[in-house]
Write an enzyme that holds these catalytic residues in place. Structure first.
Site, PDB file in Angstrom:
ATOM      1  N   ASP A  68       0.834  -1.207   0.000  1.00 16.61           N
ATOM      2  CA  ASP A  68       0.000   0.000   0.000  1.00 16.61           C
ATOM      3  C   ASP A  68       0.871   1.261   0.000  1.00 16.61           C
ATOM      4  O   ASP A  68       2.028   1.227   0.422  1.00 16.61           O
ATOM      5  CB  ASP A  68      -0.915  -0.029   1.232  1.00 16.61           C
TER       6      ASP A  68
ATOM      7  N   GLY B 285      -0.050   5.625  -4.111  1.00 19.63           N
ATOM      8  CA  GLY B 285      -0.648   6.925  -4.414  1.00 19.63           C
ATOM      9  C   GLY B 285      -0.071   8.019  -3.522  1.00 19.63           C
ATOM     10  O   GLY B 285       0.260   9.116  -3.986  1.00 19.63           O
TER      11      GLY B 285
ATOM     12  N   ARG C  71      -0.673   9.631  -9.475  1.00 17.79           N
ATOM     13  CA  ARG C  71      -0.720   8.366  -8.732  1.00 17.79           C
ATOM     14  C   ARG C  71      -0.070   7.212  -9.495  1.00 17.79           C
ATOM     15  O   ARG C  71       0.566   6.348  -8.910  1.00 17.79           O
ATOM     16  CB  ARG C  71      -2.181   7.989  -8.431  1.00 17.79           C
TER      17      ARG C  71
ATOM     18  N   GLU D 225     -12.306  -4.629  -4.344  1.00 20.35           N
ATOM     19  CA  GLU D 225     -12.896  -3.311  -4.095  1.00 20.35           C
ATOM     20  C   GLU D 225     -12.165  -2.196  -4.849  1.00 20.35           C
ATOM     21  O   GLU D 225     -12.662  -1.075  -4.924  1.00 20.35           O
ATOM     22  CB  GLU D 225     -12.878  -3.005  -2.587  1.00 20.35           C
ATOM     23  N   ASN D 226     -11.000  -2.506  -5.400  1.00 22.76           N
ATOM     24  CA  ASN D 226     -10.252  -1.460  -6.116  1.00 22.76           C
ATOM     25  C   ASN D 226     -10.940  -1.036  -7.422  1.00 22.76           C
ATOM     26  O   ASN D 226     -10.559  -0.037  -8.028  1.00 22.76           O
ATOM     27  CB  ASN D 226      -8.807  -1.897  -6.401  1.00 22.76           C
TER      28      ASN D 226
ATOM     29  N   ARG E 102     -12.036   2.570  -8.158  1.00 24.04           N
ATOM     30  CA  ARG E 102     -11.096   3.640  -8.568  1.00 24.04           C
ATOM     31  C   ARG E 102     -11.410   4.137  -9.979  1.00 24.04           C
ATOM     32  O   ARG E 102     -12.110   3.477 -10.736  1.00 24.04           O
ATOM     33  CB  ARG E 102      -9.673   3.101  -8.505  1.00 24.04           C
TER      34      ARG E 102
ATOM     35  N   SER F  95      -8.049  -4.978   4.863  1.00 23.71           N
ATOM     36  CA  SER F  95      -8.637  -4.638   3.563  1.00 23.71           C
ATOM     37  C   SER F  95      -9.038  -5.875   2.753  1.00 23.71           C
ATOM     38  O   SER F  95      -8.714  -5.984   1.566  1.00 23.71           O
ATOM     39  CB  SER F  95      -7.680  -3.741   2.763  1.00 23.71           C
TER      40      SER F  95
ATOM     41  N   GLU G  47       1.231 -13.454  12.044  1.00 23.15           N
ATOM     42  CA  GLU G  47       1.792 -12.280  12.724  1.00 23.15           C
ATOM     43  C   GLU G  47       1.656 -11.099  11.762  1.00 23.15           C
ATOM     44  O   GLU G  47       1.870 -11.240  10.556  1.00 23.15           O
ATOM     45  CB  GLU G  47       3.268 -12.516  13.057  1.00 23.15           C
TER      46      GLU G  47
END
Ligand code: IPE
Ligand code: IPE
Ligand code: MG
Length: 259
Positions: free
Chosen positions: A36, A39, A49, A83-84, A87, A212, A223
């Protein structure tokens, strides 16, 4: 399946020790990364971006090579979530082209490092050219015996678990499966990750403390290690930090601490 071949154990162990890293036994067998901050990296530099995404590919290359050389069994990279799609189309088009280009350009490195490749996620909605490049790379690398590089593309854990539940229901309806035989293993065997070990370590860059929709079933006892560094700036030294932190964790799996 993801354990490196014995022929690699010597040099890989030496590489880990030389870097002041835990011996191979203490390294995570499966590392999963939420890449992540592309952007934000770009915005901090006044760049569009997509420049962040472009620079992120170079990090993918370095991290993949580093993990393979250390003897990590599996590296899973979250490339695109289900879910991207929220965009802007231009950013999505760019990401698809980048993935296609990466799949083609990366073949030489993947073959040199004897890396196998797999994809998890839904093929629906992905461009033909991107899928073709992906399939070709998976096929080219199929005979390799080293690390498994698993690319999560158009992946969402809830959709994955829902599809597994549907598959079990259909098997029960057709009489091939007794509902009493629906165990955790039975469900895990219908996930995209069937046959893969669960991640031992989940790394997230760029500071957000959330999953996410990534590997929700598989990460039950992973972990988690989060760094504020954005993905394009993430280095091999950062990865080594994560591995050292992992080696110092006490994994109890619900039991009691060792005294
Ligand atoms: C991660 O970087 C890459 C993808 C999700 C494809 P982002 O694009 O989410 O970067 P930020 O979170 O906006 O900084
Ligand atoms: C997660 O990052 C998805 C990938 C890294 C591919 P996002 O940027 O999409 O996550 P949120 O929206 O901040 O939760
Ligand atoms: Mg993000």
């Amino acid at each position: 399946m993801a354990t490196p071949p014995a022929s690699h154990a010597g040099p890989r162990l030496t590489a880990a020790s030389a870097a002041g890293l835990p011996e191979q036994a203490a390294l995570p067998r499966h590392v999963a990364v939420i890449m992540d901050g592309n952007g934000r990296w770009a915005r901090q530099r006044g760049l569009p971006r997509i420049e962040g995404h472009r620079r992120g590919v170079a990090t993918v290359r370095r991290v993949t090579e580093h993990c393979a050389r250390l003897g990590v069994g599996q590296l899973t990279l979250y490339c695109l979530s289900s879910e991207n799609w929220r965009r802007p189309p231009a950013e999505l088009d760019f990401l698809m082209q980048l993935l296609e280009q990466y799949m083609i350009e990366e073949r030489a490195l993947l073959m040199r490092e004897r890396i196998r490749v797999a994809m998890i996620g839904s093929r629906a909605g992905l461009p033909e050219a991107t899928l073709a490049a992906l399939d070709r790379t998976v096929a080219t690398c199929a005979g390799n015996d080293g690390m498994l590089l698993c690319l999560a593309v158009n992946y969402g854990a809830r959709a994955e678990i829902t599809a597994a539940a549907r598959a079990l229901a259909e098997e029960c309806r057709s009489g091939r499966l007794d509902p009493a035989a629906i165990t955790e293993d039975a469900l895990a065997g219908r996930l995209d990750t069937a046959g893969m070990p669960d991640p031992d370590l989940v790394i997230r860059t760029a500071g957000e403390m959330r999953l996410s929709n990534f590997l929700l079933w598989q990460s039950s006892y992973a972990e988690i290690w989060v760094t504020d560094t954005c993905w394009p700036d993430f280095t091999e030294a950062d990865l080594d930090d994560a591995f050292r932190a992992f080696a110092g964790r006490e994994r109890r799996f619900g039991g009691l601490p060792e005294s």
